[in-house]
Design a protein around this motif. Structure first.
Motif, PDB file in Angstrom:
ATOM      1  N   SER A 165      27.821  14.304  -1.923  1.00  0.00           N
ATOM      2  CA  SER A 165      27.901  14.767  -0.543  1.00  0.00           C
ATOM      3  C   SER A 165      29.344  15.044  -0.140  1.00  0.00           C
ATOM      4  CB  SER A 165      27.286  13.723   0.389  1.00  0.00           C
ATOM      5  OG  SER A 165      27.404  14.127   1.733  1.00  0.00           O
ATOM      6  N   SER A 166      30.250  14.168  -0.534  1.00  0.00           N
ATOM      7  CA  SER A 166      31.659  14.346  -0.190  1.00  0.00           C
ATOM      8  C   SER A 166      32.239  15.603  -0.832  1.00  0.00           C
ATOM      9  CB  SER A 166      32.460  13.115  -0.619  1.00  0.00           C
ATOM     10  OG  SER A 166      32.000  11.968   0.054  1.00  0.00           O
ATOM     11  N   SER A 197      26.087   8.893   8.557  1.00  0.00           N
ATOM     12  CA  SER A 197      24.915   9.708   8.902  1.00  0.00           C
ATOM     13  C   SER A 197      23.651   9.204   8.223  1.00  0.00           C
ATOM     14  CB  SER A 197      25.154  11.172   8.523  1.00  0.00           C
ATOM     15  OG  SER A 197      25.257  11.324   7.117  1.00  0.00           O
ATOM     16  N   ASP A 202      25.228   9.596  -4.453  1.00  0.00           N
ATOM     17  CA  ASP A 202      24.885  10.242  -3.185  1.00  0.00           C
ATOM     18  C   ASP A 202      26.139  10.512  -2.346  1.00  0.00           C
ATOM     19  OD1 ASP A 202      25.169   7.480  -2.839  1.00  0.00           O
ATOM     20  OD2 ASP A 202      23.746   7.384  -1.180  1.00  0.00           O
ATOM     21  N   VAL A 203      27.015   9.525  -2.226  1.00  0.00           N
ATOM     22  CA  VAL A 203      28.221   9.739  -1.416  1.00  0.00           C
ATOM     23  C   VAL A 203      29.232  10.622  -2.156  1.00  0.00           C
ATOM     24  CG1 VAL A 203      27.980   7.641  -0.049  1.00  0.00           C
ATOM     25  CG2 VAL A 203      29.265   7.568  -2.176  1.00  0.00           C
ATOM     26  N   LYS A 206      21.252  12.266  -4.291  1.00  0.00           N
ATOM     27  CA  LYS A 206      21.110  11.488  -3.061  1.00  0.00           C
ATOM     28  C   LYS A 206      20.221  10.267  -3.237  1.00  0.00           C
ATOM     29  CE  LYS A 206      18.898  13.011   0.415  1.00  0.00           C
ATOM     30  NZ  LYS A 206      18.579  13.875   1.568  1.00  0.00           N
ATOM     31  N   TYR A 244      22.588  17.728  -5.146  1.00  0.00           N
ATOM     32  CA  TYR A 244      22.564  16.576  -4.250  1.00  0.00           C
ATOM     33  C   TYR A 244      21.114  16.256  -3.884  1.00  0.00           C
ATOM     34  CZ  TYR A 244      23.013  13.824   0.027  1.00  0.00           C
ATOM     35  OH  TYR A 244      22.894  12.841   0.987  1.00  0.00           O
ATOM     36  N   TYR A 286      31.322  18.819   0.992  1.00  0.00           N
ATOM     37  CA  TYR A 286      32.055  19.118   2.220  1.00  0.00           C
ATOM     38  C   TYR A 286      33.552  19.321   2.014  1.00  0.00           C
ATOM     39  CZ  TYR A 286      27.685  17.997   4.481  1.00  0.00           C
ATOM     40  OH  TYR A 286      26.369  18.011   4.864  1.00  0.00           O
ATOM     41  N   GLN A 327      29.338  10.710   5.333  1.00  0.00           N
ATOM     42  CA  GLN A 327      28.004  10.755   4.739  1.00  0.00           C
ATOM     43  C   GLN A 327      27.255   9.439   4.936  1.00  0.00           C
ATOM     44  OE1 GLN A 327      26.407   9.234   2.013  1.00  0.00           O
ATOM     45  NE2 GLN A 327      24.656  10.613   1.950  1.00  0.00           N
ATOM     46  N   THR A 328      27.951   8.333   4.725  1.00  0.00           N
ATOM     47  CA  THR A 328      27.305   7.027   4.838  1.00  0.00           C
ATOM     48  C   THR A 328      26.903   6.747   6.273  1.00  0.00           C
ATOM     49  OG1 THR A 328      28.616   6.227   2.967  1.00  0.00           O
ATOM     50  CG2 THR A 328      27.532   4.570   4.336  1.00  0.00           C
TER      51      THR A 328
END
Length: 283
Positions: A147-148, A186, A143-144, A137, A129, A151, A183-184
């Motif tokens: 990141s998703s 933040s 990026d999303v 990212k 990432y 988590y 994520q978006t």
């Protein structure tokens, strides 16, 4: 420069630990009644619970801070709210991450294949990432997506480690879409700093308003999927996030203030979800 324990903890973002530990616990409880697992499985769950505290989070955020240095020096959020990791500390962070990971390596030979795959997915997305050559990212929409997965993959680890492989992939998709929004949202406070540093994200590409509407849509869709599995409680959770997004749209000057409350809201929602599923599984 020395890195003391306080520095290491700060870099690992303790307020965000529950993002991966929480999804791990939700994955565990989604697999069935905790009291029916054998002692060995319970031991593995405890060990992996420990892994998803300091070790996993220092890995995620330490790597992020190492590769984001050139961006972070322009970011008021990092300077005032978090920290900028100076280059002379980068090698030490790598070393500490490796030292923390080593005790967990034997577990790869004690867990089933689905768990190993889920864990490797977590490590791959957690590393790339931020790290080159992928550095997802900076490549929207990767990026999303990355990141998703970072988590949500701990939930898969928690689910598979119990031996249950009968997973509801639509529910997993709902979690991923929820994480799209997280994520978006933040990333919106970082738009100005990211643009100055030439860092492309979905948020910089969309702009603050469109990015917030993307968050709205993500939370709405994930709430609908959640409603299919959990009923009205999922609709309530979705409403909480939708209200936050609408408040941010209506008063953009307070967006950062709303952002600072986001970890508390996520932890509260995650705890309610866990205990709801826990009591549902045992009664």
């Amino acid at each position: 420069m020395k890195l003391i324990i306080k520095d290491i903890l700060f870099i690992s973002r303790p307020r965000f630990w529950m993002y991966v530990l929480g999804t791990f616990l939700v994955g565990v409880i989604a697999s069935g009644n905790l009291f029916l697992y054998g002692n060995f499985t319970k031991l593995l769950l405890v060990i992996f619970g420990v892994f998803f505290t300091l070790p996993a989070n220092l890995f995620i955020y330490g790597v992020n801070d190492i590769y984001d240095y050139e961006t972070d020096i322009y970011n008021n959020k990092k300077i005032k709210y978090e920290t900028v990791l100076q280059p002379e500390k980068h090698k030490k962070i790598w070393l500490i991450i490796v030292v923390l990971f080593v005790p967990f390596l034997p577990l790869l030979f004690l867990i089933n294949v689905p768990t190993v795959i889920a864990l490797l997915v977590f490590l791959f997305t957690g590393l790339f990432y931020s790290a080159k050559p992928i550095r997802a990212k900076t490549k929207p929409p990767l990026d999303v997506v990355f990141s998703s997965i970072i988590y949500i993959s701990p939930a898969l680890v928690g689910f598979f480690i119990t031996g249950n492989t009968n997973i509801e992939w639509l529910a997993v998709l709902g979690g991923v879409i929820w994480a799209f929004g997280m994520q978006t949202y933040s990333a919106v406070p970082d738009i100005e700093a990211d643009r100055k540093a030439g860092l492309n994200t979905l948020a910089t590409m969309l702009g603050d308003k469109k990015a917030l509407w993307f968050c709205f849509l993500s939370y709405f869709i994930s709430a609908c999927i959640g409603f299919y599995y959990l009923g009205s409680i999922a609709a309530f959770f979705g409403l909480v996030y939708i209200v936050i997004v609408l408040l941010s749209l209506n008063n953009s000057s307070k967006l950062f203030k709303y952002y600072t409350f986001f970890p508390l809201i996520n932890v509260a929602i995650g705890a309610l979800l866990f205990f709801y599923m826990f009591f549902k599984s045992i009664f």
